[in-house]
Scaffold this motif. Structure first.
Motif, PDB file in Angstrom:
ATOM      1  N   THR A  31       0.997  -1.258   0.073  1.00 12.55           N
ATOM      2  CA  THR A  31       0.161   0.015  -0.006  1.00 12.55           C
ATOM      3  C   THR A  31       0.942   1.300   0.079  1.00 12.55           C
ATOM      4  O   THR A  31       2.069   1.356   0.418  1.00 12.55           O
ATOM      5  CB  THR A  31      -1.151  -0.159   1.156  1.00 12.55           C
ATOM      6  OG1 THR A  31      -0.134  -0.120   2.394  1.00 12.55           O
ATOM      7  CG2 THR A  31      -1.690  -1.091   1.217  1.00 12.55           C
ATOM      8  N   SER A  32       0.228   2.417  -0.207  1.00 19.72           N
ATOM      9  CA  SER A  32       1.093   3.610  -0.386  1.00 19.72           C
ATOM     10  C   SER A  32       1.711   3.903   0.936  1.00 19.72           C
ATOM     11  O   SER A  32       2.724   4.675   1.065  1.00 19.72           O
ATOM     12  CB  SER A  32      -0.136   4.715  -0.728  1.00 19.72           C
ATOM     13  OG  SER A  32      -0.935   4.881   0.235  1.00 19.72           O
ATOM     14  N   ASN A  33       1.280   3.603   1.981  1.00 16.31           N
ATOM     15  CA  ASN A  33       1.890   3.850   3.351  1.00 16.31           C
ATOM     16  C   ASN A  33       2.628   2.567   3.907  1.00 16.31           C
ATOM     17  O   ASN A  33       2.984   2.270   4.945  1.00 16.31           O
ATOM     18  CB  ASN A  33       0.981   4.198   4.268  1.00 16.31           C
ATOM     19  CG  ASN A  33      -0.387   3.261   4.795  1.00 16.31           C
ATOM     20  OD1 ASN A  33      -0.386   2.265   4.090  1.00 16.31           O
ATOM     21  ND2 ASN A  33      -1.280   3.664   5.364  1.00 16.31           N
ATOM     22  N   SER A  34       2.908   1.295   3.108  1.00 15.07           N
ATOM     23  CA  SER A  34       3.474   0.176   3.168  1.00 15.07           C
ATOM     24  C   SER A  34       2.781  -0.629   4.341  1.00 15.07           C
ATOM     25  O   SER A  34       3.736  -1.211   5.210  1.00 15.07           O
ATOM     26  CB  SER A  34       4.914   0.526   3.438  1.00 15.07           C
ATOM     27  OG  SER A  34       5.601   0.947   2.359  1.00 15.07           O
ATOM     28  N   ASN A  35       1.667  -0.605   4.404  1.00 13.45           N
ATOM     29  CA  ASN A  35       0.909  -1.351   5.547  1.00 13.45           C
ATOM     30  C   ASN A  35      -0.092  -2.438   5.216  1.00 13.45           C
ATOM     31  O   ASN A  35      -0.869  -2.792   5.852  1.00 13.45           O
ATOM     32  CB  ASN A  35       0.069  -0.029   6.082  1.00 13.45           C
ATOM     33  CG  ASN A  35      -0.485  -0.535   7.397  1.00 13.45           C
ATOM     34  OD1 ASN A  35      -0.167  -1.475   7.970  1.00 13.45           O
ATOM     35  ND2 ASN A  35      -1.612   0.252   8.043  1.00 13.45           N
ATOM     36  N   TRP A  36       0.256  -3.102   3.922  1.00 13.36           N
ATOM     37  CA  TRP A  36      -0.390  -4.428   3.193  1.00 13.36           C
ATOM     38  C   TRP A  36      -0.146  -5.479   4.288  1.00 13.36           C
ATOM     39  O   TRP A  36       1.104  -5.811   4.727  1.00 13.36           O
ATOM     40  CB  TRP A  36      -0.101  -4.528   2.038  1.00 13.36           C
ATOM     41  CG  TRP A  36      -0.574  -5.917   1.777  1.00 13.36           C
ATOM     42  CD1 TRP A  36       0.104  -7.134   1.505  1.00 13.36           C
ATOM     43  CD2 TRP A  36      -1.823  -6.156   1.365  1.00 13.36           C
ATOM     44  NE1 TRP A  36      -0.663  -8.169   0.975  1.00 13.36           N
ATOM     45  CE2 TRP A  36      -2.120  -7.720   1.031  1.00 13.36           C
ATOM     46  CE3 TRP A  36      -2.901  -5.540   1.115  1.00 13.36           C
ATOM     47  CZ2 TRP A  36      -3.170  -8.265   0.321  1.00 13.36           C
ATOM     48  CZ3 TRP A  36      -4.094  -6.069   0.547  1.00 13.36           C
ATOM     49  CH2 TRP A  36      -4.263  -7.685   0.420  1.00 13.36           C
ATOM     50  N   SER A  37      -0.989  -6.060   4.913  1.00 13.52           N
ATOM     51  CA  SER A  37      -0.938  -7.054   5.803  1.00 13.52           C
ATOM     52  C   SER A  37      -1.609  -8.348   5.437  1.00 13.52           C
ATOM     53  O   SER A  37      -1.818  -9.301   6.103  1.00 13.52           O
ATOM     54  CB  SER A  37      -1.272  -6.643   7.421  1.00 13.52           C
ATOM     55  OG  SER A  37      -2.485  -6.445   7.205  1.00 13.52           O
ATOM     56  N   SER A  63      -5.309 -13.988  -0.754  1.00 15.78           N
ATOM     57  CA  SER A  63      -6.007 -14.961  -0.045  1.00 15.78           C
ATOM     58  C   SER A  63      -6.644 -14.499   1.330  1.00 15.78           C
ATOM     59  O   SER A  63      -7.397 -14.929   2.044  1.00 15.78           O
ATOM     60  CB  SER A  63      -5.044 -15.916   0.277  1.00 15.78           C
ATOM     61  OG  SER A  63      -3.827 -15.559   0.986  1.00 15.78           O
ATOM     62  N   SER A  64      -6.234 -13.144   1.599  1.00 13.20           N
ATOM     63  CA  SER A  64      -6.708 -12.558   2.557  1.00 13.20           C
ATOM     64  C   SER A  64      -6.483 -10.956   2.523  1.00 13.20           C
ATOM     65  O   SER A  64      -5.794 -10.527   1.763  1.00 13.20           O
ATOM     66  CB  SER A  64      -6.228 -13.130   4.012  1.00 13.20           C
ATOM     67  OG  SER A  64      -4.830 -12.914   4.368  1.00 13.20           O
ATOM     68  N   THR A  65      -7.117  -9.909   3.217  1.00 15.23           N
ATOM     69  CA  THR A  65      -6.855  -8.714   3.129  1.00 15.23           C
ATOM     70  C   THR A  65      -6.569  -8.178   4.680  1.00 15.23           C
ATOM     71  O   THR A  65      -6.751  -8.640   5.574  1.00 15.23           O
ATOM     72  CB  THR A  65      -8.053  -7.814   2.593  1.00 15.23           C
ATOM     73  OG1 THR A  65      -9.100  -8.056   3.448  1.00 15.23           O
ATOM     74  CG2 THR A  65      -8.346  -8.495   1.178  1.00 15.23           C
ATOM     75  N   GLY A  66      -5.726  -6.953   4.286  1.00 14.95           N
ATOM     76  CA  GLY A  66      -5.408  -6.666   5.772  1.00 14.95           C
ATOM     77  C   GLY A  66      -4.644  -5.218   5.564  1.00 14.95           C
ATOM     78  O   GLY A  66      -3.854  -5.006   4.692  1.00 14.95           O
TER      79      GLY A  66
END
Length: 150
Positions: A31-37, A63-66
């Protein structure tokens, strides 16, 4: 040849084709704030590099979002030329489980990322970034396009 291939009698080294490569790469999300989990279960890509032009083809299946922020493709095979956002185009093909019917992209040359955007369905058809919350719990994006390498 050692100095590249020239065409139509043009022997200038600056005009020679001196780089051709093919290979694979592993596209990914962030993500734009490097927060993809979220989880990525499939990450497949191929590329062809001719001179400074890089043609990429790929698929990402999550397979999941976060996380939070605007979605981006990362891990491109070559750094982007630090020019303008119009130095290439990535087209979105088949996709599933994204909350928008019209997707397009732009480049983030400073971070070597490809931004995902959508076009809304109401006039005047504005464009905005795709956020993590627009993804359903699982899905896929297929894409292809070209950009200028550094």
């Amino acid at each position: 040849t050692e100095n590249g291939i020239t065409f139509n009698g043009d022997t200038a080294a600056a005009n020679a084709l001196n780089d051709y490569e093919e290979g694979t790469w592993d596209p990914s999300f962030n993500t734009s704030n490097s927060n993809w989990s979220g989880g990525v279960s499939v990450s497949n890509g191929n590329y062809v590099k001719v001179g400074k032009l890089v043609y990429i083809f790929g698929r990402v299946t999550w397979s999941s979002t976060g996380g939070t922020g605007n979605l981006q493709f990362t891990n491109i095979p070559f750094s982007m030329e630090n020019g303008s956002d119009y130095d290439g185009q990535i087209s979105i093909g088949y996709r599933e489980n994204i909350g928008y019917p019209r997707l397009h992209t732009s480049f983030s040359t400073a971070t070597n990322r490809i931004n995902l955007h959508y076009v809304d369905s109401t006039s005047p058809f504005n464009s905005a970034s795709v956020v993590v919350g627009a993804l359903q719990s699982t899905g896929s994006i297929y894409f292809a396009g070209c950009y200028r390498a550094d």
